[in-house]
Design an enzyme around this catalytic site. Structure first.
Site, short mmCIF file in Angstrom:
data_model
loop_
_atom_site.label_atom_id
_atom_site.label_comp_id
_atom_site.label_asym_id
_atom_site.label_seq_id
_atom_site.Cartn_x
_atom_site.Cartn_y
_atom_site.Cartn_z
N SER A 69 0.82 -1.21 0.00
CA SER A 69 0.00 0.00 0.00
C SER A 69 0.85 1.26 0.00
O SER A 69 2.00 1.26 0.45
CB SER A 69 -0.93 0.03 1.22
N1 SAH Z 1 -0.34 -5.25 3.97
C1 SAH Z 1 0.43 -5.57 2.78
C2 SAH Z 1 -0.28 -5.28 1.48
C3 SAH Z 1 -1.49 -6.10 1.31
S1 SAH Z 1 -1.99 -6.46 -0.34
C4 SAH Z 1 1.78 -4.89 2.80
O1 SAH Z 1 2.12 -4.18 3.76
O2 SAH Z 1 2.54 -5.10 1.85
C5 SAH Z 1 -3.29 -7.57 0.14
C6 SAH Z 1 -2.79 -8.94 0.51
O3 SAH Z 1 -3.89 -9.67 1.02
C7 SAH Z 1 -2.26 -9.73 -0.67
O4 SAH Z 1 -0.96 -10.18 -0.43
C8 SAH Z 1 -3.25 -10.88 -0.79
O5 SAH Z 1 -2.64 -12.09 -1.25
C9 SAH Z 1 -3.74 -11.01 0.63
N2 SAH Z 1 -5.00 -11.71 0.80
C10 SAH Z 1 -6.14 -11.59 0.07
N3 SAH Z 1 -7.09 -12.39 0.57
C11 SAH Z 1 -6.56 -13.03 1.64
C12 SAH Z 1 -7.06 -13.99 2.55
N4 SAH Z 1 -8.30 -14.46 2.50
N5 SAH Z 1 -6.23 -14.41 3.54
C13 SAH Z 1 -4.95 -13.95 3.62
N6 SAH Z 1 -4.43 -13.05 2.77
C14 SAH Z 1 -5.22 -12.58 1.79
#
Ligand code: SAH
Length: 221
Positions: free
Chosen positions: A64
């Site tokens: 993000s």
């Molecule tokens: N917080 C992260 C960015 C998140 S991007 C950072 O600091 O870099 C969103 C993430 O959520 C992605 O990696 C995606 O694979 C994950 N995601 C989506 N659905 C999910 C689920 N049900 N359980 C765990 N992770 C999930």
């Protein structure tokens, strides 16, 4: 390793992107000033790690924008004694920030490759109080509940009740809720058995998948 150039860029990020917006908590600003964001992005993007935008991290996912990381963190109002759950580890950057501000952080990622890379960087940086779990986190992580803070860094179609249930009394859940073209960042608070929320800001996140999220393949990614 400390690189003067990155230190300088990080200082400018805090001064130009965070402080002038609505990030006021000195602990949050200090954490954003301390954690080396460039270590959490792919090598070819490190030069852009402190830009005012999200960046790709593989598997069609993104780290993000710094301001959004700071805003979501500030909304949790952490004092340092909390156990926090993050859904969506991605690069591990948000988890590292939370690790500076809470006592214990559990972060869940559904992509094995991202969970592994995040875990490696967090270990290299000595973030001992951050624990990475490879799983579908859309139903939370009941084995370590309750949490004083829960942060979902992927967009949910609606707030999973099961995540609210894992909040401690007085706990806060921060989550983007909405559809493909954009969502609303919401801050939920639990007082006893009642839950209230505020709409904070329009945001755009990648989708939350899994049991309580969007189905796999929906939105075409
Ligand atoms: N917080 C992260 C960015 C998140 S991007 C950072 O600091 O870099 C969103 C993430 O959520 C992605 O990696 C995606 O694979 C994950 N995601 C989506 N659905 C999910 C689920 N049900 N359980 C765990 N992770 C999930």
């Amino acid at each position: 390793m400390r690189t003067p150039d990155f230190d300088q860029k990080r200082k400018r990020m805090v001064e130009e992107q965070l402080a002038p917006r609505r990030i006021h908590d000195p602990r949050v600003l200090r954490a954003m000033q301390t954690v080396p964001r460039h270590r959490f992005v792919p090598p070819d993007l490190q030069e852009r790690a402190y830009a005012d935008c999200p960046l790709p991290i593989g598997e069609h996912q993104t780290i993000s924008q710094p301001y959004i990381v700071a805003l979501m963190t500030e909304l949790l109002t952490l004092k340092g004694t909390e156990k926090v759950l993050e859904i969506g580890t991605g690069s591990g950057y948000q988890a590292a920030i939370l690790g500076k501000l809470a006592q214990e952080v559990h972060t869940v990622e559904r992509h094995a490759s991202l969970a592994k890379r995040a875990e490696d960087v967090l270990r290299e940086l000595g973030c001992e109080n951050v624990h990475v779990h490879h799983a579908d986190g859309s139903s939370g992580l009941p084995e370590h509940a309750p949490y004083e803070g829960v942060i979902v860094t992927a967009a949910a179609p609606e707030v999973p009740k099961i995540l609210l249930d894992q909040l401690a009394d007085g706990g806060v859940l921060v989550i983007p809720v909405g559809g493909y073209y954009g969502q609303t960042l919401q801050r939920w608070e639990r007082i006893g058995e009642s839950f209230t929320y505020d709409d904070i800001a329009p945001v755009a996140f990648v989708p939350l998948r899994g049991q309580m999220g969007w189905g796999d393949g929906e939105w075409g990614i």
